[in-house]
Design an enzyme around this catalytic site. Structure first.
Site, mmCIF file in Angstrom:
data_model
loop_
_atom_site.group_PDB
_atom_site.id
_atom_site.type_symbol
_atom_site.label_atom_id
_atom_site.label_comp_id
_atom_site.label_asym_id
_atom_site.label_seq_id
_atom_site.Cartn_x
_atom_site.Cartn_y
_atom_site.Cartn_z
ATOM 1 N N SER A 173 -13.835 33.465 35.267
ATOM 2 C CA SER A 173 -14.127 33.339 37.171
ATOM 3 C C SER A 173 -12.962 34.281 38.043
ATOM 4 O O SER A 173 -13.150 35.978 38.330
ATOM 5 C CB SER A 173 -13.594 31.961 37.550
ATOM 6 O OG SER A 173 -13.870 31.634 38.833
ATOM 7 N N ASP A 295 -24.850 29.304 36.951
ATOM 8 C CA ASP A 295 -23.999 29.617 37.341
ATOM 9 C C ASP A 295 -23.718 29.317 39.394
ATOM 10 O O ASP A 295 -24.442 30.435 39.659
ATOM 11 C CB ASP A 295 -22.859 30.852 37.322
ATOM 12 C CG ASP A 295 -21.583 30.437 37.291
ATOM 13 O OD1 ASP A 295 -21.380 29.887 37.603
ATOM 14 O OD2 ASP A 295 -20.778 30.747 36.590
ATOM 15 N N HIS A 324 -20.711 27.733 35.858
ATOM 16 C CA HIS A 324 -18.901 28.061 35.531
ATOM 17 C C HIS A 324 -18.612 27.522 34.553
ATOM 18 O O HIS A 324 -17.665 28.536 34.551
ATOM 19 C CB HIS A 324 -18.978 27.842 37.225
ATOM 20 C CG HIS A 324 -17.753 29.361 37.212
ATOM 21 N ND1 HIS A 324 -18.271 30.327 37.558
ATOM 22 C CD2 HIS A 324 -16.753 28.911 37.696
ATOM 23 C CE1 HIS A 324 -17.496 30.636 38.032
ATOM 24 N NE2 HIS A 324 -15.852 30.873 38.421
#
Length: 349
Positions: A173, A295, A324
């Site tokens: 991320s 996601d 995610h």
């Protein structure tokens, strides 16, 4: 209330996971442990360091120098793998599962020297040489500073500590975002990265469906009222400015530095009246990418934009049902992602 906010924050940003918590017991002893305690609890060696950035932030850096498997010769110099966490998480995310499903432990048992960083403002990096933690000055940062100061300081320290000129970098991320920025703007740091493994990469959020990012965008004019208290403590901490930075990128297909709100302030920070673009095409680091089709934050359409800009892509895999945080907590994450990371490392020795 705090527990509710933690859960809500993760759901708003990351969505639900693919069976990540299905079989977890309601109470585990690690729930009240810090990073070092969790590492030791599972029988792994632990080292903890405080490193200082160029602008005075003190960051917690953690190391698992070797694993429980094949550790007969612990003095052997092992290849270094550095793990960088994402938005609203910390290094603890790499060791939160059982050892058989936590990347930090898996890599250590595979024979690697594992280091885990913590960005400024997180639970384990909330000190400064002279700024007080409750001051506005302390929290005046976004992922710009994480890329400019935090990541270079961490990598420089690891290189000096281990004597290894090249390391492997794994980001999740926001950990990929600061990697893209650092490696495209600081060639000397980029030269030290053997391979960049990008999990759920976030480069632009034009198509992001994350409810919290959308909320930050809509409420950016009033977000400074009380959100600083929440974001600085839950779940692992970040700054209001960092959330504002993400909101500025909403509906944009470009990665830009933080807009300070006026031409004068932008000129003071960037020597130009507008916030500059980060040109990821300048990054020449070998890059392997994994993304999830489900996601909400790293939307597949945004990932397509990113892929078109990566000049040295060596691998890409899209997992249809991954969200995610499945890249951290998914039940099959070892088979879908982690064993491939190890295979790629072995193939590039």
């Amino acid at each position: 209330m705090w527990c509710f906010f933690k859960v809500l924050s993760f759901i708003l940003i990351f969505g639900t996971t693919h069976g990540a918590f299905r079989y977890r017991r309601s109470v585990n002893p690690e729930a009240n442990m810090n990073i070092s305690q969790i590492i030791s609890y599972w029988g792994y060696p632990d080292e903890e360091y405080d490193i200082v950035t160029e602008d005075g932030y003190i960051l917690g850096l953690y190391r698992i120098p070797y694993g429980k498997i094949n550790n007969d010769n612990n003095s052997v110099q092992r290849l270094v793998v550095y793990l960088q966490h994402g938005l609203l998480t910390s290094a603890i995310s790499w060791i939160s599962n059982l050892p058989s499903n936590s990347l930090g432990f898996i890599l250590a048992d595979a024979g690697y020297d594992v280091w885990m960083g913590n960005s400024r403002g997180t639970t384990w990096s909330r000190k400064h040489l002279y700024l007080k933690t409750d001051s506005k000055e302390f929290w005046a940062f976004s992922f710009d500073e994480m890329a400019k100061y935090d990541l270079p300081a961490s990598i420089d320290f690891i290189v000096k500590q281990t004597g290894q000129e090249e390391i492997f970098y794994v980001g999740h991320s926001q950990g990929t975002t600061i990697g893209f920025i650092t490696f495209s703007t600081m060639p000397k740091i980029a030269e030290r990265i053997k391979i960049f493994f990008a999990l759920a990469p976030v480069f632009s959020i034009k198509y992001s469906k994350s409810a919290l990012i959308k909320m930050a965008y809509k409420l950016k004019s009033v977000i400074k009222s009380r959100v600083d208290v929440y974001m600085s403590h839950n779940p692992a901490g970040t700054s209001v400015q960092n959330m504002l930075h993400w909101s500025q990128l909403f509906n944009s297909s470009h990665l830009k530095a933080f807009d300070w709100g006026s031409p004068v302030l932008n000129f003071l920070h960037f020597n130009q009246t507008t916030s500059p673009l980060y040109n990821v095409t300048k990054m020449n680091v070998s890059t392997a990418i994994w993304n999830g089709e489900s996601d909400l934050l790293a939307d597949p359409e945004d990932v397509k934009i990113l892929l078109s800009k990566i000049t040295n892509r060596i691998y890409h895999k899209s997992i249809s049902y991954y969200n995610h945080i499945d890249f951290l907590f998914g039940l099959d994450v070892y088979h879908q992602v982690y064993h491939e990371i190890i295979d790629i490392i072995k193939g590039h020795l």
